[in-house]
Design a protein around this motif. Sequence first.
Motif, PDB file in Angstrom:
ATOM      1  N   SER A   1     -95.142   7.480  -2.975  1.00  0.00           N
ATOM      2  CA  SER A   1     -93.813   8.025  -2.707  1.00  0.00           C
ATOM      3  C   SER A   1     -93.888   9.540  -2.511  1.00  0.00           C
ATOM      4  O   SER A   1     -94.813  10.210  -3.007  1.00  0.00           O
ATOM      5  N   PRO A   2     -92.937  10.133  -1.774  1.00  0.00           N
ATOM      6  CA  PRO A   2     -92.951  11.601  -1.546  1.00  0.00           C
ATOM      7  C   PRO A   2     -92.913  12.404  -2.834  1.00  0.00           C
ATOM      8  O   PRO A   2     -93.490  13.483  -2.906  1.00  0.00           O
ATOM      9  N   ALA A   3     -92.237  11.890  -3.861  1.00  0.00           N
ATOM     10  CA  ALA A   3     -92.140  12.639  -5.119  1.00  0.00           C
ATOM     11  C   ALA A   3     -93.486  12.737  -5.824  1.00  0.00           C
ATOM     12  O   ALA A   3     -93.698  13.648  -6.634  1.00  0.00           O
ATOM     13  N   SER A   4     -94.412  11.818  -5.543  1.00  0.00           N
ATOM     14  CA  SER A   4     -95.739  11.824  -6.187  1.00  0.00           C
ATOM     15  C   SER A   4     -96.813  12.360  -5.258  1.00  0.00           C
ATOM     16  O   SER A   4     -97.983  12.025  -5.404  1.00  0.00           O
ATOM     17  N   LYS A   5     -96.416  13.205  -4.319  1.00  0.00           N
ATOM     18  CA  LYS A   5     -97.375  13.695  -3.336  1.00  0.00           C
ATOM     19  C   LYS A   5     -98.504  14.489  -3.988  1.00  0.00           C
ATOM     20  O   LYS A   5     -99.670  14.381  -3.587  1.00  0.00           O
ATOM     21  N   CYS A   6     -98.174  15.296  -5.000  1.00  0.00           N
ATOM     22  CA  CYS A   6     -99.216  16.093  -5.654  1.00  0.00           C
ATOM     23  C   CYS A   6    -100.216  15.197  -6.384  1.00  0.00           C
ATOM     24  O   CYS A   6    -101.434  15.430  -6.351  1.00  0.00           O
ATOM     25  N   LEU A   7     -99.715  14.120  -7.043  1.00  0.00           N
ATOM     26  CA  LEU A   7    -100.613  13.205  -7.741  1.00  0.00           C
ATOM     27  C   LEU A   7    -101.474  12.429  -6.742  1.00  0.00           C
ATOM     28  O   LEU A   7    -102.675  12.249  -6.960  1.00  0.00           O
ATOM     29  N   GLN A   8    -100.854  12.014  -5.656  1.00  0.00           N
ATOM     30  CA  GLN A   8    -101.613  11.301  -4.633  1.00  0.00           C
ATOM     31  C   GLN A   8    -102.685  12.191  -4.030  1.00  0.00           C
ATOM     32  O   GLN A   8    -103.815  11.754  -3.780  1.00  0.00           O
ATOM     33  N   SER A   9    -102.348  13.452  -3.803  1.00  0.00           N
ATOM     34  CA  SER A   9    -103.320  14.387  -3.250  1.00  0.00           C
ATOM     35  C   SER A   9    -104.494  14.589  -4.203  1.00  0.00           C
ATOM     36  O   SER A   9    -105.653  14.647  -3.776  1.00  0.00           O
ATOM     37  N   ARG A  10    -104.197  14.689  -5.493  1.00  0.00           N
ATOM     38  CA  ARG A  10    -105.275  14.842  -6.479  1.00  0.00           C
ATOM     39  C   ARG A  10    -106.213  13.629  -6.455  1.00  0.00           C
ATOM     40  O   ARG A  10    -107.430  13.772  -6.466  1.00  0.00           O
ATOM     41  N   CYS A  11    -105.631  12.439  -6.439  1.00  0.00           N
ATOM     42  CA  CYS A  11    -106.445  11.219  -6.441  1.00  0.00           C
ATOM     43  C   CYS A  11    -107.293  11.113  -5.179  1.00  0.00           C
ATOM     44  O   CYS A  11    -108.482  10.794  -5.237  1.00  0.00           O
ATOM     45  N   THR A  12    -106.680  11.384  -4.031  1.00  0.00           N
ATOM     46  CA  THR A  12    -107.409  11.283  -2.772  1.00  0.00           C
ATOM     47  C   THR A  12    -108.554  12.280  -2.712  1.00  0.00           C
ATOM     48  O   THR A  12    -109.677  11.951  -2.305  1.00  0.00           O
ATOM     49  N   THR A  13    -108.286  13.520  -3.118  1.00  0.00           N
ATOM     50  CA  THR A  13    -109.325  14.544  -3.103  1.00  0.00           C
ATOM     51  C   THR A  13    -110.460  14.184  -4.052  1.00  0.00           C
ATOM     52  O   THR A  13    -111.645  14.334  -3.725  1.00  0.00           O
ATOM     53  N   PHE A  14    -110.088  13.685  -5.222  1.00  0.00           N
ATOM     54  CA  PHE A  14    -111.105  13.315  -6.204  1.00  0.00           C
ATOM     55  C   PHE A  14    -111.989  12.181  -5.675  1.00  0.00           C
ATOM     56  O   PHE A  14    -113.220  12.240  -5.779  1.00  0.00           O
ATOM     57  N   LEU A  15    -111.374  11.163  -5.111  1.00  0.00           N
ATOM     58  CA  LEU A  15    -112.144  10.031  -4.608  1.00  0.00           C
ATOM     59  C   LEU A  15    -113.065  10.438  -3.458  1.00  0.00           C
ATOM     60  O   LEU A  15    -114.244  10.059  -3.421  1.00  0.00           O
TER      61      LEU A  15
ATOM     62  N   GLN B   1     -99.247  24.714 -12.452  1.00  0.00           N
ATOM     63  CA  GLN B   1     -98.607  23.946 -13.491  1.00  0.00           C
ATOM     64  C   GLN B   1     -97.090  24.103 -13.446  1.00  0.00           C
ATOM     65  O   GLN B   1     -96.365  23.246 -13.894  1.00  0.00           O
ATOM     66  N   GLN B   2     -96.598  25.237 -12.948  1.00  0.00           N
ATOM     67  CA  GLN B   2     -95.175  25.493 -12.948  1.00  0.00           C
ATOM     68  C   GLN B   2     -94.493  24.834 -11.765  1.00  0.00           C
ATOM     69  O   GLN B   2     -93.292  24.664 -11.767  1.00  0.00           O
ATOM     70  N   GLU B   3     -95.250  24.481 -10.734  1.00  0.00           N
ATOM     71  CA  GLU B   3     -94.652  23.847  -9.576  1.00  0.00           C
ATOM     72  C   GLU B   3     -94.268  22.412  -9.940  1.00  0.00           C
ATOM     73  O   GLU B   3     -95.128  21.575 -10.193  1.00  0.00           O
ATOM     74  N   SER B   4     -92.968  22.151 -10.005  1.00  0.00           N
ATOM     75  CA  SER B   4     -92.491  20.827 -10.357  1.00  0.00           C
ATOM     76  C   SER B   4     -91.229  20.546  -9.565  1.00  0.00           C
ATOM     77  O   SER B   4     -90.147  20.987  -9.934  1.00  0.00           O
ATOM     78  N   PRO B   5     -91.308  19.835  -8.443  1.00  0.00           N
ATOM     79  CA  PRO B   5     -90.128  19.522  -7.651  1.00  0.00           C
ATOM     80  C   PRO B   5     -89.142  18.705  -8.467  1.00  0.00           C
ATOM     81  O   PRO B   5     -89.490  18.033  -9.445  1.00  0.00           O
ATOM     82  N   GLU B   6     -87.890  18.773  -8.040  1.00  0.00           N
ATOM     83  CA  GLU B   6     -86.863  18.037  -8.758  1.00  0.00           C
ATOM     84  C   GLU B   6     -87.098  16.531  -8.670  1.00  0.00           C
ATOM     85  O   GLU B   6     -86.813  15.787  -9.606  1.00  0.00           O
TER      86      GLU B   6
END
Length: 468
Positions: free
Chosen positions: A127-141, A96-101
């Motif tokens: 986009s590169p800034a949303s990599k964590c969100l994209q990873s969550r969606c891909t893993t979930f799907l 939760q604390q990992e938050s890129p600029e």
Amino acid sequence: MWATPDKQRGIRVSKEELLCKNSCGYYGNPAWQGFCSKCWRERARANGAHGQDARPSDDGTPLTFSKFEEKKNTEKSRRINTMRRLFWGSPSPQKQQESPEGFGAALKAYQSLEPGDFTGFLKLLRSPASKCLQSRCTTFLNTMEAYHELPVQKQSDYVQDFYQSFAKYFKGSSDSQVTQIMEHLEKLIMTRLYKWVFCHDSCDDEHRDLTLQRRIRSLNWVTPQMLGVPFPDKETAVTGDPFLPAITAIIEMDAKRAPQDKLICVTKCSQHVFEALSTSNTEPANADDFLSGLIYVVLKANPPRLHSNMQYVIRFGLPHSLMAGESGYYFTNLSCAIAFIEKLDGPALNLSAEEFEAYMQRQHLPRSASTREQLCCDTQNLLEELKGRQEKLDRGVDVLYAELHKWVQAVNSQLDEALTKFAVVEKEIMAQVELADFESSSPHNVCPKEEDQVVLVDQEHGPKDTHC
């Protein structure tokens, strides 16, 4: 819940009956036994946990079978825990604390999305800034597709939990912005999972679809007057069925994949119902008229896989879309309309049990149906008359064509004869012209002139010069 329809207002349902039985203020649903989606899920999970704790240790089954069941449950729990770790990762607070600029800028970009800009949402998610969100969606799907054989209710719980975990990333945004982002997420997730979770094998949706379809087909004799639906009179200048746009919209729901797109079809259908009521009634349409009109639309449309579509929206749609707002109100009324159709009887239509059974057995037809049959009969007779007139006209055209063909042949024959005569006359004229030219060129017919000097031939004295 249902009152007997009268001549003015038809089917009646109070606003309190549409709300959740838990008095939370949100819309309930007959599919959830009158609760809203939130209260229903909490109640179902509580009952599930209680059922697991209250299970007797000795149920009389053989020891080998008990061990087999215990091993099976252990394996199932292990698979579920594995899925949870794949979906949401480790519960470590460092995640939760990992938050890129750059993620802060990405959040602002998500907040600036235009309503309905699904393409823009996909671009931001890649986009590169949303990599964590994209990873969550891909893993979930990928994980949901790998475990698509799980019960559909368990899959529904996973999807709803994923919605909640994804929304936490945007907790600093306004409610409207979060709602908009989550609608884009729902469309992305459920468009991909549609083929795996819609009408799942672990439920009886397909059987319920066929049962409801047969039920609606058996009630196709119900008229708007029986339901108390304001319908335009013969004197009203309305062409066709004013509820036809609503019927078309509710049928289109089956062609959509995302739950929100199916809700949009329900909303369009409901809005068309209000428009039809406004053209059919001099008074403003109220909730009772709307529900009666919606029941009539469902009976006329008999939408394909209606139960499966409703359950799909309930299981995998965003909770706020069903619990409140315009879409929630319309969806709740549609659920009430389906529940009414499933329990429809004679008193609900101001009919006796004998009359209702006679209609169901096709022994009697409503007055409007008899009128429609008479109109169909008159139209059929008119078509037969027009067909006879058309055949007579065709025969006349054939006779006229034959006469015209004979006339053309006669004209051609006369023309050939005239051309032949003209050729003979032309030859005679040419012969006369040639004869005249010959005679005019003969010496005896030469007209001498004083100024012309010619040589005349004298048979006796020979040629000599002279002046004519």
